[in-house]
Design a protein around this motif. Structure first.
Motif, mmCIF file in Angstrom:
data_model
loop_
_atom_site.group_PDB
_atom_site.id
_atom_site.type_symbol
_atom_site.label_atom_id
_atom_site.label_comp_id
_atom_site.label_asym_id
_atom_site.label_seq_id
_atom_site.Cartn_x
_atom_site.Cartn_y
_atom_site.Cartn_z
ATOM 1 N N ARG A 264 5.346 -11.707 -12.979
ATOM 2 C CA ARG A 264 4.517 -11.434 -14.156
ATOM 3 C C ARG A 264 5.227 -10.563 -15.168
ATOM 4 N NH1 ARG A 264 -0.033 -7.039 -12.163
ATOM 5 N NH2 ARG A 264 1.404 -5.330 -11.766
ATOM 6 N N ASP A 265 6.256 -9.834 -14.737
ATOM 7 C CA ASP A 265 6.992 -8.978 -15.658
ATOM 8 C C ASP A 265 8.173 -9.698 -16.301
ATOM 9 O OD1 ASP A 265 5.381 -6.716 -14.979
ATOM 10 O OD2 ASP A 265 6.466 -6.705 -13.075
ATOM 11 N N GLY A 266 8.315 -10.974 -16.021
ATOM 12 C CA GLY A 266 9.382 -11.725 -16.671
ATOM 13 C C GLY A 266 10.342 -12.376 -15.713
ATOM 14 N N ASN A 267 10.655 -11.726 -14.613
ATOM 15 C CA ASN A 267 11.476 -12.401 -13.603
ATOM 16 C C ASN A 267 11.025 -11.954 -12.223
ATOM 17 O OD1 ASN A 267 12.721 -9.911 -13.209
ATOM 18 N ND2 ASN A 267 14.687 -10.854 -12.804
ATOM 19 N N ALA A 268 11.579 -12.582 -11.219
ATOM 20 C CA ALA A 268 11.079 -12.401 -9.853
ATOM 21 C C ALA A 268 11.371 -10.995 -9.353
ATOM 22 C CB ALA A 268 11.729 -13.435 -8.935
ATOM 23 N N GLU A 269 10.306 -10.260 -9.067
ATOM 24 C CA GLU A 269 10.419 -8.913 -8.526
ATOM 25 C C GLU A 269 9.567 -8.804 -7.265
ATOM 26 O OE1 GLU A 269 12.462 -6.877 -9.831
ATOM 27 O OE2 GLU A 269 12.654 -7.332 -11.964
ATOM 28 N N ILE A 270 9.930 -7.871 -6.391
ATOM 29 C CA ILE A 270 9.171 -7.679 -5.163
ATOM 30 C C ILE A 270 8.066 -6.665 -5.394
ATOM 31 C CG2 ILE A 270 9.295 -6.845 -2.776
ATOM 32 C CD1 ILE A 270 12.111 -8.085 -2.708
ATOM 33 N N TYR A 271 6.894 -7.009 -4.936
ATOM 34 C CA TYR A 271 5.716 -6.166 -5.052
ATOM 35 C C TYR A 271 5.108 -5.931 -3.676
ATOM 36 C CZ TYR A 271 5.071 -6.243 -10.131
ATOM 37 O OH TYR A 271 5.203 -6.041 -11.470
ATOM 38 N N LEU A 272 4.395 -4.834 -3.577
ATOM 39 C CA LEU A 272 3.452 -4.644 -2.485
ATOM 40 C C LEU A 272 2.054 -4.765 -3.069
ATOM 41 C CD1 LEU A 272 4.736 -1.543 -0.456
ATOM 42 C CD2 LEU A 272 4.990 -3.966 0.094
ATOM 43 N N ILE A 273 1.264 -5.634 -2.486
ATOM 44 C CA ILE A 273 -0.134 -5.745 -2.896
ATOM 45 C C ILE A 273 -0.983 -5.390 -1.686
ATOM 46 C CG2 ILE A 273 -1.920 -7.223 -3.866
ATOM 47 C CD1 ILE A 273 0.241 -9.010 -4.991
ATOM 48 N N SER A 274 -1.938 -4.504 -1.891
ATOM 49 C CA SER A 274 -2.785 -4.131 -0.761
ATOM 50 C C SER A 274 -3.606 -5.343 -0.327
ATOM 51 C CB SER A 274 -3.702 -2.962 -1.134
ATOM 52 O OG SER A 274 -4.531 -3.315 -2.223
ATOM 53 N N ARG A 275 -3.880 -5.403 0.965
ATOM 54 C CA ARG A 275 -4.601 -6.560 1.508
ATOM 55 C C ARG A 275 -5.966 -6.739 0.842
ATOM 56 N NH1 ARG A 275 -7.863 -9.342 2.628
ATOM 57 N NH2 ARG A 275 -8.305 -10.657 4.424
ATOM 58 N N ASP A 276 -6.549 -5.636 0.369
ATOM 59 C CA ASP A 276 -7.820 -5.758 -0.339
ATOM 60 C C ASP A 276 -7.618 -6.123 -1.805
ATOM 61 O OD1 ASP A 276 -6.908 -3.463 -1.546
ATOM 62 O OD2 ASP A 276 -8.349 -2.126 -0.582
ATOM 63 N N ALA A 277 -6.357 -6.360 -2.187
ATOM 64 C CA ALA A 277 -5.991 -6.820 -3.531
ATOM 65 C C ALA A 277 -6.285 -5.797 -4.618
ATOM 66 C CB ALA A 277 -6.674 -8.162 -3.861
ATOM 67 N N GLN A 278 -6.566 -4.560 -4.239
ATOM 68 C CA GLN A 278 -6.930 -3.552 -5.230
ATOM 69 C C GLN A 278 -5.716 -2.878 -5.861
ATOM 70 O OE1 GLN A 278 -10.233 -3.038 -6.211
ATOM 71 N NE2 GLN A 278 -10.267 -4.938 -5.032
ATOM 72 N N THR A 279 -4.603 -2.860 -5.157
ATOM 73 C CA THR A 279 -3.433 -2.117 -5.615
ATOM 74 C C THR A 279 -2.205 -3.004 -5.578
ATOM 75 O OG1 THR A 279 -4.401 -0.179 -4.560
ATOM 76 C CG2 THR A 279 -2.124 0.004 -5.280
ATOM 77 N N ALA A 280 -1.404 -2.921 -6.611
ATOM 78 C CA ALA A 280 -0.119 -3.622 -6.626
ATOM 79 C C ALA A 280 0.962 -2.643 -7.048
ATOM 80 C CB ALA A 280 -0.159 -4.820 -7.577
ATOM 81 N N ARG A 281 2.025 -2.568 -6.236
ATOM 82 C CA ARG A 281 3.147 -1.675 -6.537
ATOM 83 C C ARG A 281 4.412 -2.490 -6.696
ATOM 84 N NH1 ARG A 281 2.643 2.379 -1.530
ATOM 85 N NH2 ARG A 281 0.600 3.253 -1.983
ATOM 86 N N ARG A 282 5.091 -2.272 -7.808
ATOM 87 C CA ARG A 282 6.366 -2.959 -8.029
ATOM 88 C C ARG A 282 7.476 -2.162 -7.367
ATOM 89 N NH1 ARG A 282 8.830 -4.607 -13.971
ATOM 90 N NH2 ARG A 282 10.949 -5.094 -13.243
#
Lengths: 440, 178
Positions: A264-282
């Motif tokens: 979503r930021d323009g190219n492929a980056e690794i994220y952590l998304i919480s299982r409850d989908a509430q938090t996303a960390r790049r």
């Protein structure tokens, strides 16, 4: 032999006993590592297992033979045992020190009421002639495979200190015309069934640590989105449908996070998304591709692929995204890394001489060892739950199929057949074992 | 469930015609009208010799005489590379001229890869190819809102073969009318 005598509660002392026997007895011992019955987990050296024909009572010989066939394959696939067929005991075993490190497995299937059965399995150490494991398992006709898988895993736990993987399951992607769908199967490829019916592109399945959920990428709404398939409900739900890529999911060991690739930021980056989908960390920040994250078993580190150097290579970082470092020092094209369950190794696929092969290295990047050779493209390596096996896809026979091998590359076994099949994913062990001890 | 993938995929004939028209545009050096009858011109000569692969000329289509709705050619790439080759830029310049002369046309730029490498890496690589093609057109002056990108990685090969001639056709940014 008498399967009805009391011999419970012995399993815990046996590993030590067998360890001593293995170290000092005549059985082959490669090195003094974590050896319980004289072999390393790689299965390069196998312990003889003499498997008697299972006896039957109440007209259950057909079931007994079928049960034996299932566990025989389990014992063989474990690579812990070299299986040989013998007749059931007619006389009491006598100690034979020259057979130290070898075991004998006997079984009895009894027909019970209401179409139920009861299997009783017993393992003898041939060096001492002592019963080292004995357990009873009630089962219905549809549970036969599952019960024998459990018996195999129980025996492996009793003899080696570590459960087997016969109760675990795998997922994979199989082509169906223009579509690709998620399938699941037993650990050995049996009982395969199609999980998704989206008539779209499904890719990159990953198991939740609790086993009932599988994350995967699907194009069913047009974009590569991440969905979670709930096997209890038989339905999938959107997890990340951000613009661009939503790919390459991997659950954290505690199941609270899903590492994945977003663009979503323009190219492929690794994220952590919480299982409850509430938090996303790049976690990654560069202009090149970062993808295919895989957690270390502690959950503190992530191994991943990046082409930031110009070609795909294997990197590691702390789960916060810090301390990003190159691990692979050999090869121009290294991808699809996965941390081993014990944390000491990383497996990945490497392109060399125009083919892909599976490599195992130490988790610090040292000592890479190629474990597939001269057999088409070998990719998507994934550790079994116990780390004794590596699943992978191979084109050695034409269309890609799922294979399994030891971490040293030995004992390669084909598990799937038919249409193009790839992206193996390995499920966790069942949480709680519900075996019923024999009370005598 | 809908089938957006299926509905988006044009026929091979359309692909061929699009590529052929791009070649024709290159030869004539001007924009064409929207409706063009397709007499197959000879495929273009490669701009330069590539180390990895020249762009594959499209096979001639003799049995199809349909009209082309959107004549946007494919841009082809080298292995594990999303940078635009000279031949790709030529195609994209033609595409840009077409879009310039058809101000209402919108397109999806699909990024595709050959079969080598992982599903996940190729999805990312395909996206880079699609975005590289889009950025070229945007820098030419085409409004970015007219172009959306999607990557199919290696999952939708144009050619199902397993050699370089097939792979070369599959490493592409492919334009589909939106």
């Amino acid at each position: 032999m008498d399967l009805n005598t009391n011999s419970s509660a012995r399993g815990r002392v046996i590993p030590l006993l067998l360890l001593a026997l293995a170290l000092f007895g005549p059985a082959p011992v490669r090195s003094q590592t974590d050896v319980r019955i004289g072999i390393k987990a790689s299965g390069t050296v196998k312990s003889p297992l003499y498997l008697a024909r299972f006896r039957a009572e109440g007209g259950a010989q057909g079931v007994a033979d079928e049960a034996r066939g299932v566990v025989r394959r389990d014992f063989e696939l474990s690579s812990v045992f070299a299986v040989a067929d013998v007749d059931p005991l007619r006389e009491k075993l006598t100690p034979d020190p020259s057979q130290t490190g070898s075991v004998r497995v006997e079984g009895l299937v009894e027909a019970a009421a209401a179409g139920m059965f009861r299997f009783t399995g017993e393992v003898f150490d041939l060096g001492t002639a002592e019963s080292v494991f004995r357990r009873g398992y009630p089962f219905g006709p549809s549970d036969l495979r599952a019960v024998m898988h459990r018996f195999n895993d129980d025996v492996l736990e009793a003899l080696t200190g570590e459960r087997g993987i016969a109760e675990t399951r795998i997922a994979f992607i199989r082509q169906d015309g223009r579509y690709k769908e998620v399938w699941v199967a037993d650990y050995d490829g049996q009982n395969a069934r199609q999980l998704t019916h989206d008539r779209s592109l499904a890719l990159s399945p990953a198991w939740a640590p609790w086993g009932s959920e599988i994350a995967f990428t699907t194009f069913k709404r047009g974009n590569p989105d991440l969905y979670l398939f709930d096997q209890k409900r038989g339905a999938s739900y959107p997890f990340s449908t951000r613009p661009g890529l939503n790919t390459a999911p991997c659950y954290s060991p505690d199941g609270k996070w899903i590492a994945c690739t977003l663009s979503r930021d323009g190219n492929a980056e690794i994220y952590l998304i919480s299982r409850d989908a509430q938090t996303a960390r790049r976690l990654t920040r560069n202009e090149r591709i970062d993808s295919s994250p895989s957690f270390s078993p502690t959950g503190r580190e992530i191994v991943f692929t990046s082409d930031r150097s110009g070609s795909p290579q294997v990197y590691a970082m702390d789960t916060e995204g810090s301390n990003q470092r190159l691990l692979t020092l050999e090869g121009k094209y290294n991808d699809s890394p996965q941390w081993s369950p014990k944390g000491d190794k990383i497996v990945y696929a490497s392109r060399h001489d125009a083919v892909f092969d599976v490599i195992v290295m130490d988790s610090n990047g040292q000592n890479p060892v190629q474990i597939t050779y001269d057999a088409g493209h070998n990719e998507n390596p994934r550790w079994s739950a116990d780390g004794r096996k590596i699943y992978f896809s191979s084109s050695r026979l034409g269309k890609r199929q799922i294979f399994m091998m030891n971490p040293d590359g030995s004992d390669v076994v084909q598990l799937t057949q038919g249409e193009d099949t790839f992206n193996p994913a390995v499920g966790p062990r069942p949480r709680k074992q519900t075996t019923q001890p024999t009370s005598g | 469930m809908g089938e957006p993938i299926m509905s988006r995929s044009p026929s091979i004939a359309t692909l061929v015609l699009a590529a052929l028209l791009a070649a024709a545009l290159a030869a004539v050096g001007c924009a064409s009208s929207k409706k063009v009858s397709t007499t197959p011109p000879p495929p273009p000569a490669p701009e330069q010799t590539q180390t990895e692969s020249p762009p594959p000329p499209p096979p001639p289509s003799s049995d199809e005489q349909t009209e082309v709705k959107m004549s946007l050619g494919d841009a082809f790439f080298d292995f594990d590379d999303a940078s635009l080759r000279a031949d790709a830029k030529t195609v994209l310049e033609n595409n840009a001229r077409f879009l310039e002369s058809h101000g209402s046309a919108k397109a999806v730029v699909e990024g595709h890869c050959d079969e080598r490498g992982s599903v996940e890496y190729n999805l990312a690589l395909g996206e880079r190819r699609a975005k590289a093609a889009k950025e070229f057109l945007v820098s030419y002056g085409i409004a970015a809102v007219r172009l959306t990108t999607i990557s199919y990685g290696k999952e939708r090969p144009f050619d199902s073969g397993h050699d370089e001639s097939s792979w070369a056709k599959n490493r592409r940014a492919h334009f589909v009318s939106k």
